[in-house]
Design an enzyme around this catalytic site. Sequence first.
Site, mmCIF file in Angstrom:
data_model
loop_
_atom_site.group_PDB
_atom_site.id
_atom_site.type_symbol
_atom_site.label_atom_id
_atom_site.label_comp_id
_atom_site.label_asym_id
_atom_site.label_seq_id
_atom_site.Cartn_x
_atom_site.Cartn_y
_atom_site.Cartn_z
ATOM 1 N N GLY A 12 0.818 -0.873 -0.280
ATOM 2 C CA GLY A 12 -0.145 -0.325 0.009
ATOM 3 C C GLY A 12 1.068 1.203 0.226
ATOM 4 O O GLY A 12 1.969 1.179 -0.346
ATOM 5 N N GLY A 13 0.488 2.139 0.422
ATOM 6 C CA GLY A 13 0.789 3.580 0.575
ATOM 7 C C GLY A 13 2.183 3.170 0.675
ATOM 8 O O GLY A 13 3.163 3.978 0.759
ATOM 9 N N GLY A 18 24.269 12.145 -29.582
ATOM 10 C CA GLY A 18 23.878 12.612 -28.761
ATOM 11 C C GLY A 18 24.560 11.903 -27.626
ATOM 12 O O GLY A 18 24.909 12.703 -26.519
ATOM 13 N N ALA A 19 25.086 10.414 -27.810
ATOM 14 C CA ALA A 19 25.619 10.176 -26.010
ATOM 15 C C ALA A 19 26.502 10.449 -25.724
ATOM 16 O O ALA A 19 27.307 10.022 -24.998
ATOM 17 C CB ALA A 19 25.397 8.033 -26.083
HETATM 18 C C1 HXC Z 1 -3.281 -4.315 12.752
HETATM 19 C C2 HXC Z 1 -2.346 -6.933 12.088
HETATM 20 C C3 HXC Z 1 -2.511 -5.258 10.478
HETATM 21 C C4 HXC Z 1 -2.522 -3.813 10.077
HETATM 22 C C5 HXC Z 1 -1.639 -7.405 10.266
HETATM 23 N N1 HXC Z 1 -1.506 -7.463 11.970
HETATM 24 N N2 HXC Z 1 -1.430 -6.741 9.947
HETATM 25 N N3 HXC Z 1 -2.996 -5.045 12.862
HETATM 26 N N4 HXC Z 1 -3.233 -4.045 11.554
HETATM 27 N N5 HXC Z 1 -2.741 -4.059 9.132
HETATM 28 C C6 HXC Z 1 -1.668 -8.825 12.743
HETATM 29 C C7 HXC Z 1 -2.712 -9.625 12.853
HETATM 30 O O1 HXC Z 1 -3.871 -9.578 13.646
HETATM 31 C C8 HXC Z 1 -2.415 -10.306 13.003
HETATM 32 O O2 HXC Z 1 -2.698 -10.082 14.804
HETATM 33 C C9 HXC Z 1 -0.545 -10.344 13.320
HETATM 34 O O3 HXC Z 1 -0.357 -8.946 13.130
HETATM 35 C C10 HXC Z 1 0.011 -11.286 12.132
HETATM 36 O O4 HXC Z 1 -1.015 -11.006 11.244
HETATM 37 P P1 HXC Z 1 -1.065 -12.283 10.449
HETATM 38 O O5 HXC Z 1 -1.718 -11.946 9.780
HETATM 39 O O6 HXC Z 1 -1.076 -13.233 11.090
HETATM 40 O O7 HXC Z 1 0.514 -12.399 9.794
HETATM 41 P P2 HXC Z 1 0.778 -13.107 8.152
HETATM 42 O O8 HXC Z 1 0.198 -14.348 7.246
HETATM 43 O O9 HXC Z 1 2.338 -12.988 8.318
HETATM 44 O O10 HXC Z 1 0.497 -12.648 7.255
HETATM 45 C C11 HXC Z 1 1.294 -10.646 7.104
HETATM 46 C C12 HXC Z 1 0.063 -9.740 5.926
HETATM 47 C C13 HXC Z 1 -1.392 -9.710 6.490
HETATM 48 C C14 HXC Z 1 0.026 -10.238 4.923
HETATM 49 C C15 HXC Z 1 0.723 -8.850 5.912
HETATM 50 O O11 HXC Z 1 -1.632 -9.799 9.055
HETATM 51 C C16 HXC Z 1 -2.314 -9.146 6.059
HETATM 52 O O12 HXC Z 1 -2.467 -9.061 4.869
HETATM 53 N N6 HXC Z 1 -2.210 -7.753 6.707
HETATM 54 C C17 HXC Z 1 -2.931 -6.577 6.370
HETATM 55 C C18 HXC Z 1 -2.109 -5.716 5.457
HETATM 56 C C19 HXC Z 1 -3.309 -4.879 5.660
HETATM 57 O O13 HXC Z 1 -4.173 -4.653 4.373
HETATM 58 N N7 HXC Z 1 -2.913 -3.681 6.075
HETATM 59 C C20 HXC Z 1 -4.033 -2.243 5.288
HETATM 60 C C21 HXC Z 1 -2.741 -1.992 3.661
HETATM 61 S S1 HXC Z 1 -3.272 -0.199 3.377
HETATM 62 P P3 HXC Z 1 -2.038 -11.489 16.347
HETATM 63 O O14 HXC Z 1 -2.836 -10.884 17.467
HETATM 64 O O15 HXC Z 1 -3.204 -12.443 15.391
HETATM 65 O O16 HXC Z 1 -0.739 -12.113 15.991
HETATM 66 C C22 HXC Z 1 -2.311 0.259 3.652
HETATM 67 C C23 HXC Z 1 -1.885 1.987 3.688
HETATM 68 C C24 HXC Z 1 -1.108 2.627 4.041
HETATM 69 O O17 HXC Z 1 -1.276 -0.207 4.541
HETATM 70 C C25 HXC Z 1 -1.237 4.345 3.048
HETATM 71 C C26 HXC Z 1 0.318 5.141 3.564
HETATM 72 C C27 HXC Z 1 -0.162 6.637 3.135
#
Ligand code: HXC
Length: 515
Positions: free
Chosen positions: A170-171, A405-406
């Site tokens: 993402g961002g 040019g290079a």
């Molecule tokens: C809160 C999160 C989290 C998040 C993971 N966790 N991502 N908690 N916010 N974004 C937590 C899970 O609940 C879990 O908690 C622990 O972290 C580990 O995650 P798992 O899913 O068990 O691990 P894994 O299977 O390795 O997968 C990792 C992952 C997946 C691929 C990153 O967790 C995931 O898809 N997370 C969401 C990603 C996402 O959509 N993020 C927002 C994107 S938008 P527990 O308690 O079970 O340990 C974004 C915008 C940024 O980031 C913008 C900037 C301008």
Amino acid sequence: MMQKRLEELKERQQKALLGGGRDRIDAQHKKKKLTARERLELLLDPGSFEELDMLVTHRTSDFGMADQVYFGDGVVTGYGKISGRLVYVFSQDFTVFGGSLSETHAEKICKIMDLALRNGAPVIGLNDSGGARIQEGVRSLGGYADIFYRNARASGVIPQISAIMGPCAGGAVYSPAMTDFILMVEQSSYMFVTGPNVVKTVTNEEVSSEDLGGASVHSSKSGVTHFTASDDVDCIKKLRTLLSYLPQNCEEKAPALPYSQDGSEMLHGISDLIPESANQPYDIKEVIRAVVDPGSFFEIHEQYAENIVIGFSRLAGKVTGIVANQPMVLAGCLDVSSSKKAARFVRFCDCFNIPLLVFEDVPGFLPGTDQEWNAIITNGAKLLYAFSEASVPRITVITRKAYGGAYDVMNSKHIGADFNFAWPSAEIAVMGAKGASEIIFKKEIESSADPSRTMSEKEAEYAEKFANPYIAASRGFIDEVIHPDETRRKLIRAFATLENKVDNLPRRKHGNIPL
Ligand code: HXC
């Protein structure tokens, strides 16, 4: 009383050291990943790490978050030393909410960025995060933007380096993208703006995270990452090596190693590297390695746009940025990717007072609709602009072709290079003899009784006149035609004269590079 307080402190510290707890640490290890703290231990000189904000906690109560509070809030921050030099660091802790970025997590990163900028030391980020802390919503997005803003403000003032050692999606990718160098760990890291699920919904493409944004994709196809590493340990080793070539900030020079003259500084037999036929390739990296201090060449973007080679090296102990056409790939032509790759490197070196050494063997720009439609005009101009603007010491060695040019673009005298040397094998002209003869002798060739004979005669005539360095040398466009064996000695002496070079650009807010 004090004893009780001390125990209370110790208890908190110990909790903080455990991050998200033993089970999650084990899960991290099972994925062949080190923890945030283990990574810092490897990165920094032993005993040098000083942690800040160890006891920071998030401020969220929605979604049951009030019951889930971890000291440090998913990122370990502070300062320490690498080979005795100060660096500021943050290391995201995947064991705490997946290393996701909360408002307080962002505040911790911003704090060390502010310190680094104020105190003139590099910032290193070890990224391993599930992105925005979902429970916090827009506060998390604000936190990212606070970091992005600081990345831009610090750019060109202090080196900023990002290691991607887990998810970065993402961002969130835009902070690393604004830093100077990215390293990615193979198989365990990925970067993309939209992940496989969204890609499937929008474009119907089925792609894995690895194929969409893994280390090998970003090192070869997109050029997003500058380095790849086989695992966390290798990544941190490369990070430390990279740091050894960089100054602390834009006011300083990169650290030089002690140098004692190695004999006469003459090389032996380097001209044998150039094949008899001008159309035969050779490996420019062999030339680079022969000329610079032994073992000092540290290549950047090794698998991306391989028709140009860039990297750091040392010459007489002093850090030097290398830009070199690679005749082994696309005959060393400049194209969109190689121009962008080299331009960004030239600008990095210029930001941080690193002199530039160019090895030139370029037949021109790569022709084709693909190149034109992807704006080789604008992208080639980036490299031209970057060299023209660079005020660091700049030297070019033309080993063979310098066409069209290079020739101008590749750090010619005309765009401010300090010294330009050519080997006797150099060919400096508007274009190759064949193309040139086809145009200027078109009528003679067409009206000749034996067109192919006339063509080869004319080609030979043109080559005899122009496929050499002497016309350029006669005009002073080349300062000296040198024996290849003298290259190292000439460069060491010439760079030594540029130690105190002053080249002030016109006063302005900033230039407008064709981005
Ligand atoms: C809160 C999160 C989290 C998040 C993971 N966790 N991502 N908690 N916010 N974004 C937590 C899970 O609940 C879990 O908690 C622990 O972290 C580990 O995650 P798992 O899913 O068990 O691990 P894994 O299977 O390795 O997968 C990792 C992952 C997946 C691929 C990153 O967790 C995931 O898809 N997370 C969401 C990603 C996402 O959509 N993020 C927002 C994107 S938008 P527990 O308690 O079970 O340990 C974004 C915008 C940024 O980031 C913008 C900037 C301008």
